[in-house]
Design a protein around this motif. Structure first.
Motif, mmCIF file in Angstrom:
data_model
loop_
_atom_site.group_PDB
_atom_site.id
_atom_site.type_symbol
_atom_site.label_atom_id
_atom_site.label_comp_id
_atom_site.label_asym_id
_atom_site.label_seq_id
_atom_site.Cartn_x
_atom_site.Cartn_y
_atom_site.Cartn_z
ATOM 1 N N THR A 79 0.838 -1.206 0.000
ATOM 2 C CA THR A 79 0.000 0.000 0.000
ATOM 3 C C THR A 79 0.866 1.247 0.000
ATOM 4 N N PHE A 80 1.927 1.226 0.814
ATOM 5 C CA PHE A 80 2.833 2.379 0.871
ATOM 6 C C PHE A 80 3.537 2.586 -0.472
ATOM 7 N N ILE A 122 -9.350 -0.757 1.379
ATOM 8 C CA ILE A 122 -7.957 -0.999 0.993
ATOM 9 C C ILE A 122 -7.867 -1.326 -0.495
ATOM 10 N N VAL A 123 -8.791 -2.151 -0.981
ATOM 11 C CA VAL A 123 -8.802 -2.514 -2.400
ATOM 12 C C VAL A 123 -9.028 -1.272 -3.264
ATOM 13 N N GLU A 124 -9.946 -0.392 -2.835
ATOM 14 C CA GLU A 124 -10.173 0.858 -3.564
ATOM 15 C C GLU A 124 -8.886 1.663 -3.680
ATOM 16 N N LEU A 125 -8.131 1.690 -2.579
ATOM 17 C CA LEU A 125 -6.878 2.448 -2.584
ATOM 18 C C LEU A 125 -5.851 1.787 -3.496
ATOM 19 N N LEU A 126 -5.695 0.462 -3.372
ATOM 20 C CA LEU A 126 -4.715 -0.253 -4.185
ATOM 21 C C LEU A 126 -5.068 -0.222 -5.670
ATOM 22 N N GLU A 127 -6.357 -0.082 -5.975
ATOM 23 C CA GLU A 127 -6.793 -0.063 -7.370
ATOM 24 C C GLU A 127 -6.898 1.359 -7.931
ATOM 25 N N THR A 128 -6.539 2.357 -7.106
ATOM 26 C CA THR A 128 -6.482 3.715 -7.628
ATOM 27 C C THR A 128 -5.413 3.769 -8.717
#
Length: 609
Positions: free
Chosen positions: A121-122, A334-340
């Motif tokens: 994520t980072f 988290i998935v939304e963030l990783l898929e940004t």
């Protein structure tokens, strides 16, 4: 980028229960999480085996007691009872070992998954564009990478624990049914009552949990606001009013948590009552069956022991379901963030930029932020190697946007026009090779927690101390650093708060110069310099800008009047360009700004751009 903004808008339209509790099964979350789990399939597999051993051992205890009573107690076989005692101890040890092994392996796998997920994520955050950070609150990002990732770590533990309860429950039902179908049916007669109670209880429990979350959020928000604004609070003598407001929020938080605790405690007594009811029914009818020799005494004892273990797993499964909903909600975020999507990445055909000469040409450049109005309109500029070019204009005229495009913090498409660096289209150059030769100094100097030495060497760890000291000497920072108690090893507080603004800016200058850039960008970098340091900076700038291409955004007249070229932007367009004398003669925007400034701030020689 737009997809993430859409997600944010949709998320903000949901109520708090949607944000905290998601679906118990989310295919997309599981699909994204599975690669992390599969990396540690050995640990997960061993924990499942330990769980099955634990379940079997737990279910076997009442059967061992039944066997002991029916075979050895009634016949007064002491040797047989000694064997049963040893068997009982052995099973107890198996339960202890398997339970510990299961919990340890799940925790270990969970920590490894947590580490991988947080690291990925980072890494993803490091690659996202400035548009993402401009449109996303820092607190929201922190919540995702810390809170949601931690909540998601519990997913594996929840699944294993729920599986344990399900297997224990099935084992108990099978064992009771084999021993006595009639008593097994009696044992489960209160189950519909429990399920009905759980159906009513869960929504109420969720509601009180959300209320408690909102209350503590209010306390945290008020506390953060007061601590970060403590100077304003004390200067306006707001202490007592703020104490009263905080106490009110704190009391609401206490009340919400008391209510949540009261609701959470309801199911325990209900289960105890139903367990006692079932045990009473089994004891009553089982005694009659013993009298009629339908069952043996050991069977009755085992059935009562099973009843004590029967309702606990049902309650646990309900709690696991609620926890699973929370984990899935965290996982979805988290998935939304990783898929940004990353706005633009270098292609394999991108070239390494050779030693930068500093020629910059901008052709027909137009730019708009996502879902916003046009910022830059048909910009055409030419900056020659070694020139110092100043950008002047009102707030919102596009100065910082232009700088962000030149440094590829924002990306342009072919339809937006062209930016050429030494004749090469900027989007055909690798971003790393470009930024390796550029240094940027911002108006608000950002220093990281650590020593002054570490901050100056931040992006060049291999730099020698001699190079570092030469850099600080060149901008007259060495003297004040040397006068500090620990010199270059002085520890800086968060954002360098233990230094003055002028000292922090000097260190940011030193960090930029130590990088030995071919292109130097000063984005209102002298705005925060106080009078004590202004002369030091001004005398250093003339030396620093020689031999380098420099782009300067500044509102200090002394900084920009000697520039080779001054470009005046208005509403995203080039309104005027030329050197100081040429623009004064034009008697236009720049000339008017200069006159206004000279009339109002003749002593400081500032010009508000």
């Amino acid at each position: 980028m737009r997809s993430f903004q859409k997600i944010q808008r949709n998320t903000s339209e949901k109520n708090n229960s949607d944000e905290i509790f998601g679906k118990a099964y989310d295919k997309n979350v599981l699909k994204k999480l599975w690669p992390y789990i599969s990396r540690y399939k050995l640990l997960v597999s061993l924990s499942i085996i330990a769980m099955l051993v634990y379940t079997f051992a737990q279910v076997s205890l009442p059967l061992i007691i039944k066997y002991a009573i029916d075979v050895y107690v009634q016949t007064k076989d002491k040797q047989g009872l000694q064997t049963i005692f040893l068997l009982f101890v052995f099973v107890g040890v198996i339960i202890a070992i398997s339970n510990y092994t299961q919990q340890y392996l799940v925790a270990r796998a969970g920590q490894k998954i947590l580490y991988d997920l947080r690291s990925d994520t980072f890494k993803h955050l490091q690659k996202l564009s400035m548009h993402f950070y401009n449109s996303t609150e820092t607190g929201r990002i922190m919540s995702r990478i810390m809170g949601d990732v931690f909540q998601l770590q519990e997913f594996l533990n929840i699944v294993i624990s729920a599986a344990t309860d399900i297997f224990v429950l099935l084992g108990i039902i099978i064992a009771m049914t084999i021993m006595s179908p009639k008593l097994a049916l009696l044992a489960m007669v209160a189950t519909p009552i429990l399920i009905f109670a759980l159906i009513i209880w869960q929504p109420i429990a969720i509601k009180t949990y959300i209320s408690a979350r909102k209350a503590v959020s209010g306390v945290n928000s008020d506390l953060n606001q007061n601590l970060t604004g403590i100077r304003a609070v004390q200067s306006m003598n707001r202490q007592q009013i703020n104490i009263n407001v905080f106490n009110k929020l704190n009391l609401a938080n206490q009340s919400s948590n008391n209510k949540s605790a009261a609701i959470s405690s309801v199911m325990g007594p209900i289960i105890e009552i139903l367990s006692a009811l079932s045990a009473g029914l089994i004891l009553f009818f089982g005694s009659q069956m013993i009298t009629s020799e339908t069952i043996e005494i050991g069977t009755l004892v085992a059935m009562i022991l099973y009843i004590e273990r029967f309702y606990g797993p049902i309650r646990n499964i309900t709690q696991h379901y609620t926890m699973l909903q929370r984990s899935m909600a965290s996982g979805a975020r988290i998935v939304e963030l990783l898929e940004t999507p990353i706005e633009k990445q270098d292609s394999r055909t991108n070239k390494e930029l050779p030693s930068l000469k500093g020629n910059i040409e901008i052709k027909n450049l137009n730019y708009s932020y996502p879902n916003s109005h046009q910022i830059l309109k048909n910009i055409n500029l030419s900056i020659e190697s070694g020139q110092t070019v100043a950008l002047v204009g009102e707030t919102g005229s596009g100065k910082s946007t232009l700088i962000s495009l030149i440094t590829r913090l924002y990306e342009i498409e072919k339809k937006d026009g062209e930016i050429l660096i030494d004749g090469l289209p900027i989007n055909q150059i690798t971003k790393k090779s470009l930024l390796d030769q550029i240094s940027i100094v911002l108006q608000d100097p950002f220093l990281f927690s650590g020593t002054i030495r570490e901050n100056i060497k931040y992006n060049r760890q291999e730099m020698s101390d001699e190079q570092m000291i030469n850099a600080t000497k060149s901008i007259n920072a060495n003297q004040f650093i040397s006068e500090l108690e620990n010199g270059y090893d002085t520890m800086l507080h968060e954002k360098g708060e233990n230094l003055s603004i002028g000292q922090r800016q000097l260190i940011s200058f030193a960090r930029a110069i130590a990088h030995n850039p071919r292109l130097l960008i000063l984005d209102e970098a002298t705005a925060s310099i106080d009078s004590k340091f202004e002369n030091l900076i001004q005398s250093a700038l003339e030396t620093l800008l020689k031999g380098r291409t420099a782009i300067v955004i500044a509102h200090r007249l002394s900084t920009i009047r000697n520039s080779d070229k001054i470009i005046v932007l208005k509403n995203g367009e080039v309104a005027e360009q030329g050197n100081h004398n040429q623009l004064i003669k034009l008697n236009g925007i720049y000339s008017n700004l200069s006159k206004i400034h000279s009339g109002r701030h003749s002593n400081s020689q500032n010009i508000n751009t």
